[in-house]
Design a protein around this motif. Structure first.
Motif, PDB file in Angstrom:
ATOM      1  N   SER A 219       0.865  -1.171   0.000  1.00  0.00           N
ATOM      2  CA  SER A 219       0.000   0.000   0.000  1.00  0.00           C
ATOM      3  C   SER A 219       0.906   1.227   0.000  1.00  0.00           C
ATOM      4  O   SER A 219       1.929   1.251   0.697  1.00  0.00           O
TER       5      SER A 219
ATOM      6  N   LEU B 180      -4.281   1.554  -1.645  1.00  0.00           N
ATOM      7  CA  LEU B 180      -3.965   0.265  -1.048  1.00  0.00           C
ATOM      8  C   LEU B 180      -3.559  -0.745  -2.112  1.00  0.00           C
ATOM      9  O   LEU B 180      -3.710  -0.497  -3.314  1.00  0.00           O
TER      10      LEU B 180
ATOM     11  N   ASN C 143       3.114   3.926  10.371  1.00  0.00           N
ATOM     12  CA  ASN C 143       2.704   2.656   9.769  1.00  0.00           C
ATOM     13  C   ASN C 143       3.404   2.377   8.449  1.00  0.00           C
ATOM     14  O   ASN C 143       3.161   1.335   7.845  1.00  0.00           O
TER      15      ASN C 143
ATOM     16  N   ARG D  40       3.349  -2.578   4.177  1.00  0.00           N
ATOM     17  CA  ARG D  40       2.687  -3.853   3.925  1.00  0.00           C
ATOM     18  C   ARG D  40       1.849  -4.290   5.104  1.00  0.00           C
ATOM     19  O   ARG D  40       1.309  -5.388   5.093  1.00  0.00           O
ATOM     20  N   ASN D  41       1.724  -3.407   6.115  1.00  0.00           N
ATOM     21  CA  ASN D  41       0.922  -3.785   7.265  1.00  0.00           C
ATOM     22  C   ASN D  41      -0.521  -3.349   7.072  1.00  0.00           C
ATOM     23  O   ASN D  41      -0.868  -2.669   6.110  1.00  0.00           O
ATOM     24  N   SER D  42      -1.357  -3.711   8.010  1.00  0.00           N
ATOM     25  CA  SER D  42      -2.783  -3.423   7.905  1.00  0.00           C
ATOM     26  C   SER D  42      -3.212  -2.247   8.761  1.00  0.00           C
ATOM     27  O   SER D  42      -4.387  -2.043   8.993  1.00  0.00           O
TER      28      SER D  42
ATOM     29  N   SER E 154      -5.111  -3.158  -2.849  1.00  0.00           N
ATOM     30  CA  SER E 154      -6.355  -3.528  -3.524  1.00  0.00           C
ATOM     31  C   SER E 154      -6.836  -2.462  -4.494  1.00  0.00           C
ATOM     32  O   SER E 154      -7.866  -2.637  -5.148  1.00  0.00           O
TER      33      SER E 154
END
Length: 122
Positions: free
Chosen positions: A32, A51, A108, A98-100, A53
């Protein structure tokens, strides 16, 4: 991942710029990406994120003026900035994670580019 941001410059108020951020590595699509900016004397602030996605997130002040996009084949993320204002003047940074966690927080993000200066004259 190494990131290199470019495309900044001097533009008059109301004008447009497109920033690019080129990433190294073969796993770009799994990251992301975010854009942040930092004006002199101010904290670094969130601008936009896309992201893995392809979902996009924008800071309220940028909605309708800025568009973030990515081209995974080119390992590049873009920030199209329209209707620029003098208060958009800042160094713009791209970042990858690459974290959520939340896209809004600098902590982050694992990787950062060197920044590119955008100056908007009135």
């Amino acid at each position: 991942v190494q990131l290199q941001a470019y495309g900044g410059g001097l533009v008059q108020a109301g004008g447009s710029l497109r920033l690019s951020c080129a990433a190294s590595g073969r796993t770009f699509a799994s990251y992301s990406m975010g854009w942040f900016r930092q004006a002199p004397g101010k904290d670094r602030e969130f601008v936009a994120a896309i992201l893995w996605s392809d979902a996009t997130i924008y800071a309220e002040a940028m909605k309708g003026r800025f568009t973030i996009s990515r081209d995974n084949a080119k390992n590049t993320v873009y920030l199209q900035m329209n209707s620029l204002k003098p208060e958009d003047t800042a160094v713009y940074y791209c970042a990858a994670r690459r974290n959520s966690g939340s896209a809004y927080y600098t902590t982050n993000y694992n990787y950062w580019g060197q920044g590119t200066l955008v100056t908007v004259s009135s």
